[in-house]
Design a protein around this motif. Structure first.
Motif, PDB file in Angstrom:
ATOM      1  N   LYS A 180       0.861  -1.182   0.000  1.00 26.50           N
ATOM      2  CA  LYS A 180       0.000   0.000   0.000  1.00 26.50           C
ATOM      3  C   LYS A 180       0.901   1.238   0.000  1.00 26.50           C
ATOM      4  CE  LYS A 180      -3.914   2.108   2.429  1.00 26.50           C
ATOM      5  NZ  LYS A 180      -4.813   2.025   3.611  1.00 26.50           N
ATOM      6  N   ASN A 181       0.464   2.257  -0.718  1.00 27.55           N
ATOM      7  CA  ASN A 181       1.195   3.533  -0.792  1.00 27.55           C
ATOM      8  C   ASN A 181       2.614   3.351  -1.319  1.00 27.55           C
ATOM      9  OD1 ASN A 181      -1.063   4.825   0.450  1.00 27.55           O
ATOM     10  ND2 ASN A 181      -0.292   4.222   2.463  1.00 27.55           N
ATOM     11  N   LEU A 182       2.746   2.519  -2.353  1.00 27.29           N
ATOM     12  CA  LEU A 182       4.057   2.229  -2.928  1.00 27.29           C
ATOM     13  C   LEU A 182       4.248   2.979  -4.243  1.00 27.29           C
ATOM     14  CD1 LEU A 182       4.157  -1.627  -2.312  1.00 27.29           C
ATOM     15  CD2 LEU A 182       5.096   0.197  -0.869  1.00 27.29           C
ATOM     16  N   PRO A 183       5.499   3.221  -4.653  1.00 25.05           N
ATOM     17  CA  PRO A 183       5.748   3.976  -5.876  1.00 25.05           C
ATOM     18  C   PRO A 183       5.605   3.166  -7.163  1.00 25.05           C
ATOM     19  CG  PRO A 183       7.822   3.382  -4.855  1.00 25.05           C
ATOM     20  CD  PRO A 183       6.744   2.962  -3.904  1.00 25.05           C
ATOM     21  N   ALA A 184       5.472   1.833  -7.053  1.00 24.06           N
ATOM     22  CA  ALA A 184       5.356   0.991  -8.240  1.00 24.06           C
ATOM     23  C   ALA A 184       4.530  -0.246  -7.917  1.00 24.06           C
ATOM     24  CB  ALA A 184       6.745   0.591  -8.738  1.00 24.06           C
ATOM     25  N   THR A 185       4.053  -0.938  -8.944  1.00 27.01           N
ATOM     26  CA  THR A 185       3.243  -2.144  -8.753  1.00 27.01           C
ATOM     27  C   THR A 185       4.003  -3.411  -9.113  1.00 27.01           C
ATOM     28  OG1 THR A 185       2.311  -1.892 -10.982  1.00 27.01           O
ATOM     29  CG2 THR A 185       1.077  -0.911  -9.150  1.00 27.01           C
ATOM     30  N   THR A 186       5.287  -3.277  -9.446  1.00 28.29           N
ATOM     31  CA  THR A 186       6.151  -4.422  -9.727  1.00 28.29           C
ATOM     32  C   THR A 186       7.348  -4.371  -8.796  1.00 28.29           C
ATOM     33  OG1 THR A 186       5.518  -4.544 -12.062  1.00 28.29           O
ATOM     34  CG2 THR A 186       7.576  -5.592 -11.439  1.00 28.29           C
ATOM     35  N   VAL A 187       7.704  -5.524  -8.247  1.00 34.95           N
ATOM     36  CA  VAL A 187       8.861  -5.601  -7.364  1.00 34.95           C
ATOM     37  C   VAL A 187       9.740  -6.760  -7.825  1.00 34.95           C
ATOM     38  CG1 VAL A 187       7.693  -7.127  -5.716  1.00 34.95           C
ATOM     39  CG2 VAL A 187       9.609  -5.704  -4.938  1.00 34.95           C
ATOM     40  N   THR A 188      11.045  -6.593  -7.758  1.00 35.96           N
ATOM     41  CA  THR A 188      11.947  -7.664  -8.162  1.00 35.96           C
ATOM     42  C   THR A 188      12.316  -8.531  -6.967  1.00 35.96           C
ATOM     43  OG1 THR A 188      14.009  -6.466  -7.753  1.00 35.96           O
ATOM     44  CG2 THR A 188      12.933  -6.111  -9.893  1.00 35.96           C
ATOM     45  N   LYS A 189      12.791  -9.713  -7.258  1.00 29.47           N
ATOM     46  CA  LYS A 189      13.250 -10.609  -6.201  1.00 29.47           C
ATOM     47  C   LYS A 189      14.390  -9.974  -5.417  1.00 29.47           C
ATOM     48  CE  LYS A 189      14.986 -15.325  -5.500  1.00 29.47           C
ATOM     49  NZ  LYS A 189      15.298 -16.611  -6.174  1.00 29.47           N
ATOM     50  N   GLN A 190      15.301  -9.325  -6.130  1.00 29.57           N
ATOM     51  CA  GLN A 190      16.430  -8.690  -5.458  1.00 29.57           C
ATOM     52  C   GLN A 190      15.979  -7.584  -4.504  1.00 29.57           C
ATOM     53  OE1 GLN A 190      16.268  -9.523  -8.584  1.00 29.57           O
ATOM     54  NE2 GLN A 190      18.097 -10.731  -9.073  1.00 29.57           N
ATOM     55  N   GLU A 191      14.965  -6.835  -4.899  1.00 31.43           N
ATOM     56  CA  GLU A 191      14.443  -5.780  -4.032  1.00 31.43           C
ATOM     57  C   GLU A 191      13.818  -6.369  -2.772  1.00 31.43           C
ATOM     58  OE1 GLU A 191      13.412  -2.254  -7.273  1.00 31.43           O
ATOM     59  OE2 GLU A 191      11.946  -3.840  -6.881  1.00 31.43           O
ATOM     60  N   LEU A 192      13.113  -7.469  -2.931  1.00 32.07           N
ATOM     61  CA  LEU A 192      12.514  -8.137  -1.770  1.00 32.07           C
ATOM     62  C   LEU A 192      13.595  -8.665  -0.830  1.00 32.07           C
ATOM     63  CD1 LEU A 192       9.620 -10.083  -3.532  1.00 32.07           C
ATOM     64  CD2 LEU A 192       9.350  -8.202  -1.894  1.00 32.07           C
ATOM     65  N   GLN A 193      14.658  -9.214  -1.404  1.00 37.09           N
ATOM     66  CA  GLN A 193      15.766  -9.702  -0.585  1.00 37.09           C
ATOM     67  C   GLN A 193      16.365  -8.575   0.243  1.00 37.09           C
ATOM     68  OE1 GLN A 193      18.046 -11.338  -3.826  1.00 37.09           O
ATOM     69  NE2 GLN A 193      17.543 -13.452  -3.289  1.00 37.09           N
ATOM     70  N   MET A 194      16.514  -7.408  -0.348  1.00 40.22           N
ATOM     71  CA  MET A 194      17.081  -6.273   0.369  1.00 40.22           C
ATOM     72  C   MET A 194      16.139  -5.818   1.489  1.00 40.22           C
ATOM     73  SD  MET A 194      18.447  -2.596  -1.030  1.00 40.22           S
ATOM     74  CE  MET A 194      19.874  -3.380  -1.800  1.00 40.22           C
ATOM     75  N   MET A 195      14.837  -5.774   1.208  1.00 43.64           N
ATOM     76  CA  MET A 195      13.868  -5.321   2.221  1.00 43.64           C
ATOM     77  C   MET A 195      13.866  -6.222   3.440  1.00 43.64           C
ATOM     78  SD  MET A 195      10.558  -4.585  -0.133  1.00 43.64           S
ATOM     79  CE  MET A 195      10.766  -3.899  -1.770  1.00 43.64           C
ATOM     80  N   TYR A 196      13.924  -7.530   3.184  1.00 45.34           N
ATOM     81  CA  TYR A 196      13.817  -8.487   4.284  1.00 45.34           C
ATOM     82  C   TYR A 196      15.170  -8.854   4.885  1.00 45.34           C
ATOM     83  CZ  TYR A 196       8.837  -8.963   3.703  1.00 45.34           C
ATOM     84  OH  TYR A 196       7.484  -8.697   3.674  1.00 45.34           O
TER      85      TYR A 196
ATOM     86  N   THR B  53      19.610   2.005   0.543  1.00 46.92           N
ATOM     87  CA  THR B  53      18.527   2.582  -0.247  1.00 46.92           C
ATOM     88  C   THR B  53      17.633   1.451  -0.730  1.00 46.92           C
ATOM     89  OG1 THR B  53      19.884   4.436  -0.984  1.00 46.92           O
ATOM     90  CG2 THR B  53      17.926   3.929  -2.281  1.00 46.92           C
ATOM     91  N   VAL B  54      16.396   1.474  -0.291  1.00 47.13           N
ATOM     92  CA  VAL B  54      15.444   0.441  -0.671  1.00 47.13           C
ATOM     93  C   VAL B  54      14.618   0.928  -1.845  1.00 47.13           C
ATOM     94  CG1 VAL B  54      13.461  -0.921   0.088  1.00 47.13           C
ATOM     95  CG2 VAL B  54      15.346  -0.474   1.660  1.00 47.13           C
ATOM     96  N   THR B  55      14.442   0.059  -2.845  1.00 49.92           N
ATOM     97  CA  THR B  55      13.674   0.444  -4.034  1.00 49.92           C
ATOM     98  C   THR B  55      12.552  -0.548  -4.298  1.00 49.92           C
ATOM     99  OG1 THR B  55      15.131  -0.785  -5.529  1.00 49.92           O
ATOM    100  CG2 THR B  55      15.691   1.523  -5.099  1.00 49.92           C
ATOM    101  N   ILE B  56      11.521  -0.074  -4.952  1.00 45.82           N
ATOM    102  CA  ILE B  56      10.426  -0.909  -5.432  1.00 45.82           C
ATOM    103  C   ILE B  56      10.190  -0.524  -6.882  1.00 45.82           C
ATOM    104  CG2 ILE B  56       7.971  -1.444  -5.244  1.00 45.82           C
ATOM    105  CD1 ILE B  56       8.142  -0.980  -2.274  1.00 45.82           C
ATOM    106  N   GLY B  57      10.382  -1.495  -7.774  1.00 49.11           N
ATOM    107  CA  GLY B  57      10.295  -1.184  -9.194  1.00 49.11           C
ATOM    108  C   GLY B  57      11.341  -0.185  -9.619  1.00 49.11           C
ATOM    109  N   GLY B  58      12.489  -0.196  -8.924  1.00 49.19           N
ATOM    110  CA  GLY B  58      13.574   0.708  -9.252  1.00 49.19           C
ATOM    111  C   GLY B  58      13.428   2.101  -8.679  1.00 49.19           C
TER     112      GLY B  58
END
Length: 345
Positions: free
Chosen positions: A146-162, A169-174
């Protein structure tokens, strides 16, 4: 003895709430049958004035207790209601507690059916060699936000978040996002295990501490994670079962998942019933493949819905399991946002 006390706990609403019963199941998975026996004994003494042992024994042959995975719980409740309507002499009690509790509770005979949203691991089978798996359906883990800048997330981004450490610097959809609430599970869960294995973290996602860009948060079960994200006023992300996400509608966003930022894995596709069902079929058939040309949801995020019994089930329990696996029960799985096994074979 333990089983009779368990029935008392589940059936005496005036004495012990469903929340307490669920907590007891969680303790089963952690402490084992011996510790649970003492806890059950304590609670049993508190409710002994409201039920007598003779009544419990006489009712046992027509009662079924199902407990475990919070993913399987919604469809178990629907199945139980439908089965009891057709078989008025049978009482079925359904509780949550997580897949770990379902496995341990079934193995120790505390419940008739343990529910797990995962296959038994080799370790599970070695520890509980008498357990039998009955695959009743399938579903998938999805990433929601919710309230995210993009609707696509990569596996690498999820790995960084968790696995956030330091001031990354955390990104979602770059696209960079700050102050992201990263929701994860608190209990032993087939949902978390599936998601963690997808990220390469083993059985659990890392319980990382807050850093400058992420705020690690914990919640109990699918309901807890979904509720937290729905009520979030800032950017939030988490993972739940597909059925829970569908039910939430526009209150949250189901994110498309790109398994490889370089484009050599899954292409991110819309999370639709058709795509998810195709991926679940591939997972259950053992034919999953990671290819750039894939047009299905990532099969690594799909899993079975299992009923577990300690050895061969009694005729009463077996009748209910077969009912759950029958073509006539597909509609009940659809009501919960899942798929019945007979449509996945």
């Amino acid at each position: 003895m333990i089983r009779e006390m368990t029935k008392k706990l589940f059936n005496d609403e005036a004495g012990v709430s469903p929340i307490v019963a669920t907590l007891v199941l969680i303790v089963v998975a952690i402490a084992g049958a011996a510790a649970v026996g003492m806890i059950m004994g304590t609670f049993s003494s508190n409710v002994s004035d409201n039920a007598n042992t003779g009544d419990t024994k006489s009712a046992a042959s027509s009662e079924i207790i199902v407990a475990g995975s919070t993913t399987v719980q919604p469809v178990s409740e629907i199945l139980a209601k439908a089965y009891m309507k057709k078989n008025p002499g049978v009482k079925i009690t359904v509780q949550g507690g997580g897949s770990g509790a379902g496995i341990a509770s079934a193995a120790t005979g505390i419940v008739d059916i343990g529910a797990a949203s995962k296959y038994l691991t080799n370790d599970d089978k070695a520890k509980y060699p008498e357990l039998n798996e009955h695959v009743i359906g399938g579903s998938a883990v999805v990433v929601i936000g919710k309230n995210l800048p993009a609707t696509t997330v990569t596996k690498q981004e999820l790995q960084m978040m968790y696995n956030a450490t330091g001031n990354q610097t955390v990104t979602i959809g770059g696209q960079a996002v700050s102050g992201l609430a990263v929701w994860q599970r608190t209990e032993a869960s087939g949902t978390e295990e599936t998601f963690a294995e997808f990220l390469g973290f083993g059985k659990n996602v890392d319980k990382a501490e807050d850093d400058g860009n992420t705020q690690q948060r914990n919640a109990i079960g699918n309901d807890g994670v979904l509720k937290a994200i729905k009520e979030s006023t800032g950017p939030a992300i988490g993972f739940v079962d597909y059925g829970f996400a569908k039910e939430a509608g526009s209150a949250i966003t189901i994110l498309q998942v790109d398994i490889d930022a370089a484009g050599t894995g899954y292409n991110p596709v819309a999370v639709t019933d058709s795509n998810v069902k195709t991926a679940i079929k591939a997972r259950l058939a053992g034919t999953e493949q990671t290819t750039a040309a894939s047009t299905t949801y990532p099969v690594e995020l799909c899993r079975p819905l299992n009923y577990l019994t300690n050895g061969e089930p009694s005729s009463l329990v077996n009748n209910f399991v077969q009912f759950a696996m029958s073509p006539g029960s597909i509609e009940y799985f659809h009501q919960a946002g899942y798929y019945g096994i007979s449509e996945l074979l």
